[in-house]
Design a protein around this motif. Structure first.
Motif, PDB file in Angstrom:
ATOM      1  N   MET A   1     -87.291 -43.106 -56.992  1.00 15.53           N
ATOM      2  CA  MET A   1     -88.176 -42.446 -56.042  1.00 15.53           C
ATOM      3  C   MET A   1     -87.848 -40.955 -56.023  1.00 15.53           C
ATOM      4  O   MET A   1     -86.716 -40.571 -55.775  1.00 15.53           O
ATOM      5  CB  MET A   1     -87.971 -43.036 -54.648  1.00 15.53           C
ATOM      6  N   MET A   2     -88.833 -40.101 -56.300  1.00 17.37           N
ATOM      7  CA  MET A   2     -88.610 -38.671 -56.203  1.00 17.37           C
ATOM      8  C   MET A   2     -88.595 -38.279 -54.724  1.00 17.37           C
ATOM      9  O   MET A   2     -89.412 -38.755 -53.930  1.00 17.37           O
ATOM     10  CB  MET A   2     -89.714 -37.907 -56.938  1.00 17.37           C
ATOM     11  N   LEU A   3     -87.651 -37.419 -54.352  1.00 18.16           N
ATOM     12  CA  LEU A   3     -87.510 -37.019 -52.963  1.00 18.16           C
ATOM     13  C   LEU A   3     -88.621 -36.046 -52.573  1.00 18.16           C
ATOM     14  O   LEU A   3     -89.057 -35.204 -53.370  1.00 18.16           O
ATOM     15  CB  LEU A   3     -86.142 -36.384 -52.740  1.00 18.16           C
ATOM     16  N   ALA A   9     -83.908 -37.171 -56.905  1.00 18.02           N
ATOM     17  CA  ALA A   9     -84.409 -38.543 -56.995  1.00 18.02           C
ATOM     18  C   ALA A   9     -83.397 -39.498 -56.382  1.00 18.02           C
ATOM     19  O   ALA A   9     -82.182 -39.245 -56.381  1.00 18.02           O
ATOM     20  CB  ALA A   9     -84.672 -38.928 -58.449  1.00 18.02           C
ATOM     21  N   LEU A  10     -83.912 -40.615 -55.859  1.00 17.37           N
ATOM     22  CA  LEU A  10     -83.086 -41.648 -55.259  1.00 17.37           C
ATOM     23  C   LEU A  10     -83.363 -42.978 -55.963  1.00 17.37           C
ATOM     24  O   LEU A  10     -84.522 -43.366 -56.129  1.00 17.37           O
ATOM     25  CB  LEU A  10     -83.391 -41.788 -53.764  1.00 17.37           C
ATOM     26  N   PHE A  11     -82.296 -43.663 -56.382  1.00 14.56           N
ATOM     27  CA  PHE A  11     -82.402 -44.961 -57.037  1.00 14.56           C
ATOM     28  C   PHE A  11     -81.587 -45.965 -56.228  1.00 14.56           C
ATOM     29  O   PHE A  11     -80.467 -45.649 -55.802  1.00 14.56           O
ATOM     30  CB  PHE A  11     -81.879 -44.887 -58.473  1.00 14.56           C
ATOM     31  N   THR A  12     -82.130 -47.129 -55.986  1.00 11.14           N
ATOM     32  CA  THR A  12     -81.471 -48.102 -55.127  1.00 11.14           C
ATOM     33  C   THR A  12     -81.359 -49.450 -55.817  1.00 11.14           C
ATOM     34  O   THR A  12     -82.094 -49.762 -56.756  1.00 11.14           O
ATOM     35  CB  THR A  12     -82.234 -48.286 -53.806  1.00 11.14           C
ATOM     36  N   GLY A  13     -80.433 -50.269 -55.332  1.00 15.63           N
ATOM     37  CA  GLY A  13     -80.265 -51.613 -55.866  1.00 15.63           C
ATOM     38  C   GLY A  13     -79.274 -52.409 -55.046  1.00 15.63           C
ATOM     39  O   GLY A  13     -78.828 -51.961 -53.981  1.00 15.63           O
ATOM     40  N   ARG A  14     -78.927 -53.569 -55.550  1.00 21.41           N
ATOM     41  CA  ARG A  14     -78.021 -54.478 -54.850  1.00 21.41           C
ATOM     42  C   ARG A  14     -77.099 -55.140 -55.874  1.00 21.41           C
ATOM     43  O   ARG A  14     -77.529 -55.492 -56.978  1.00 21.41           O
ATOM     44  CB  ARG A  14     -78.812 -55.552 -54.102  1.00 21.41           C
ATOM     45  N   LEU A  15     -75.846 -55.322 -55.494  1.00 20.22           N
ATOM     46  CA  LEU A  15     -74.860 -55.990 -56.338  1.00 20.22           C
ATOM     47  C   LEU A  15     -74.198 -57.111 -55.559  1.00 20.22           C
ATOM     48  O   LEU A  15     -73.893 -56.960 -54.374  1.00 20.22           O
ATOM     49  CB  LEU A  15     -73.775 -55.002 -56.794  1.00 20.22           C
ATOM     50  N   VAL A  74     -76.600 -50.407 -53.034  1.00 18.11           N
ATOM     51  CA  VAL A  74     -76.148 -49.311 -53.893  1.00 18.11           C
ATOM     52  C   VAL A  74     -77.214 -48.230 -53.935  1.00 18.11           C
ATOM     53  O   VAL A  74     -78.409 -48.532 -54.028  1.00 18.11           O
ATOM     54  CB  VAL A  74     -75.858 -49.810 -55.331  1.00 18.11           C
ATOM     55  N   GLN A  75     -76.785 -46.985 -53.843  1.00 16.69           N
ATOM     56  CA  GLN A  75     -77.679 -45.847 -54.020  1.00 16.69           C
ATOM     57  C   GLN A  75     -77.104 -44.897 -55.064  1.00 16.69           C
ATOM     58  O   GLN A  75     -75.909 -44.599 -55.045  1.00 16.69           O
ATOM     59  CB  GLN A  75     -77.879 -45.077 -52.713  1.00 16.69           C
ATOM     60  N   VAL A  76     -77.962 -44.447 -55.963  1.00 14.46           N
ATOM     61  CA  VAL A  76     -77.616 -43.383 -56.908  1.00 14.46           C
ATOM     62  C   VAL A  76     -78.518 -42.198 -56.567  1.00 14.46           C
ATOM     63  O   VAL A  76     -79.742 -42.302 -56.648  1.00 14.46           O
ATOM     64  CB  VAL A  76     -77.835 -43.819 -58.370  1.00 14.46           C
ATOM     65  N   VAL A  77     -77.906 -41.091 -56.164  1.00 15.16           N
ATOM     66  CA  VAL A  77     -78.653 -39.915 -55.716  1.00 15.16           C
ATOM     67  C   VAL A  77     -78.512 -38.822 -56.774  1.00 15.16           C
ATOM     68  O   VAL A  77     -77.402 -38.402 -57.097  1.00 15.16           O
ATOM     69  CB  VAL A  77     -78.128 -39.396 -54.362  1.00 15.16           C
ATOM     70  N   VAL A 317     -87.815 -49.597 -55.582  1.00 14.41           N
ATOM     71  CA  VAL A 317     -86.522 -49.926 -56.172  1.00 14.41           C
ATOM     72  C   VAL A 317     -86.632 -49.639 -57.649  1.00 14.41           C
ATOM     73  O   VAL A 317     -87.339 -50.329 -58.378  1.00 14.41           O
ATOM     74  CB  VAL A 317     -86.155 -51.397 -55.935  1.00 14.41           C
ATOM     75  N   VAL A 318     -85.928 -48.618 -58.123  1.00 14.22           N
ATOM     76  CA  VAL A 318     -86.135 -48.169 -59.485  1.00 14.22           C
ATOM     77  C   VAL A 318     -84.924 -48.362 -60.380  1.00 14.22           C
ATOM     78  O   VAL A 318     -84.962 -48.055 -61.547  1.00 14.22           O
ATOM     79  CB  VAL A 318     -86.554 -46.688 -59.503  1.00 14.22           C
ATOM     80  N   VAL A 319     -83.817 -48.858 -59.823  1.00 10.87           N
ATOM     81  CA  VAL A 319     -82.688 -49.227 -60.666  1.00 10.87           C
ATOM     82  C   VAL A 319     -82.508 -50.724 -60.559  1.00 10.87           C
ATOM     83  O   VAL A 319     -82.291 -51.248 -59.474  1.00 10.87           O
ATOM     84  CB  VAL A 319     -81.395 -48.506 -60.235  1.00 10.87           C
TER      85      VAL A 319
END
Length: 333
Positions: A1-3, A9-15, A74-77, A317-319
């Protein structure tokens, strides 16, 4: 997601161990620890989406310990481009999925992403295997020695099959087990494969048949990480000491073609206290907790559920953390 207010950009997920059972094959002091190579994979995959797929630098600040039950968000910023080179900052965060709504995120890694890919090793470096004049180094008992040091590897992470020394350099052969090899195409470089390549550091200072103990260490600083090919499951590895606890790493496939290069990797001792409480609820003594309650079958609840579902569908959710590799959707959603 572009801010919305920047070119970041922000990428989110779950582990979790349930959704990613292969992660349970790596434990430190009894705690399941997300591999450092996984952070590199996340950074590269996020960077690919904004045209900066090279990890200029990545510093790991804290291990990511997976909880016994449930998972972690999880977030990757990724930051906006900076300066003439257009490098972008990158940060990786996590928190327990059952944390309170305002629960703090734990930062695991920070670094910079760039677009300039370094050249990998040429065919002459890996075309003849094992290298001419290299002396075999026994890998027998290496995983038992790691276990004695507190780091336990299951089958997915036991990919180190052979090693040789040539002058000060160490060469290693890595082969993923069958199921992990099938999954390798979903990754830039499967974290278990890169982890196995780094495991050979336990042999770097050893005599050919040395069975001495290994130290529990964290791959703390990565610099100049470039990916030249994807999906590798059978690898040839060269480690070249740089001094001060650092090595350069070159990785090729079974045909000698370049797969990845790391200009510098620095390790530091991993302390047992860093593994305490990872992934658990941030407020264990809170008076409030999330629980399931029976649904009430009314038109009001149906409408509310529809609204909630509509709101949930707007989350991009892009990752794909299930693969830690593929990206679904588009970063400019």
């Amino acid at each position: 997601m572009m801010l919305a207010d920047s070119d970041g950009a922000l990428f989110t997920g779950r582990l979790s161990k349930g959704s990613h059972p292969w992660l349970a094959d790596r434990a430190a002091e009894g705690a399941v620890v997300f591999p450092e190579a996984g952070f590199v994979e996340l950074a590269i995959r996020a960077g690919d989406q904004v045209g900066c797929g090279v990890v200029e630098e990545l510093t790991l600040e804290a291990p990511l310990v997976l909880p016994a039950r449930g998972g972690v968000q999880v977030q990757v910023v990724v930051g906006a481009p900076e300066g003439a080179s257009g490098v972008r900052s990158v940060r990786v965060f996590s928190r327990a999925e059952d944390a309170a709504g305002d629960g703090a995120w734990l930062r695991h890694a920070t670094g910079l992403l760039g677009a300039t890919v370094r050249s990998g090793a040429d065919d002459a470096d890996f075309g003849v295997w094992p290298p001419v004049g290299a002396v075999p180094v026994s890998v027998d008992g290496l995983y038992e020695r790691y276990a004695d040091a507190g780091l336990t590897y299951g089958p997915v992470f036991q990919g180190l099959k052979a090693a040789w020394r040539h002058d000060e350099e160490l060469y290693a052969e890595v082969v993923l087990p069958e199921q992990a090899a099938k999954d390798a195409e979903r990754f830039g470089l499967h974290p278990a494969a890169l982890d196995a390549a780094i495991q050979s550091l336990g042999l770097l200072g050893a005599a050919p048949d040395d069975g001495s103990a290994v130290e529990l260490r964290l791959c703390a600083e990565w610099r100049g990480v470039s990916l030249h090919a994807t999906g590798g499951s059978a690898l040839r590895v060269r480690l070249s000491p740089l001094g001060a606890g650092s090595v350069a790493v070159e990785i090729a496939d079974a045909a000698g073609e370049a797969v990845a290069s790391i200009e510098s990797l620095t390790l530091r001792p991993l302390q047992a206290e860093e593994l305490v409480g990872g992934g658990e609820t941030e407020f264990p003594d809170s008076l409030y907790r999330v629980d399931w309650v029976p649904a009430v079958s009314t038109s009001t609840s149906t409408s509310a559920s529809a609204s909630a579902a509509a709101g949930a569908s707007a989350t991009a959710v892009v990752v794909d953390c299930e693969g830690l590799a593929g990206v679904v959707g588009s970063p400019d959603v």
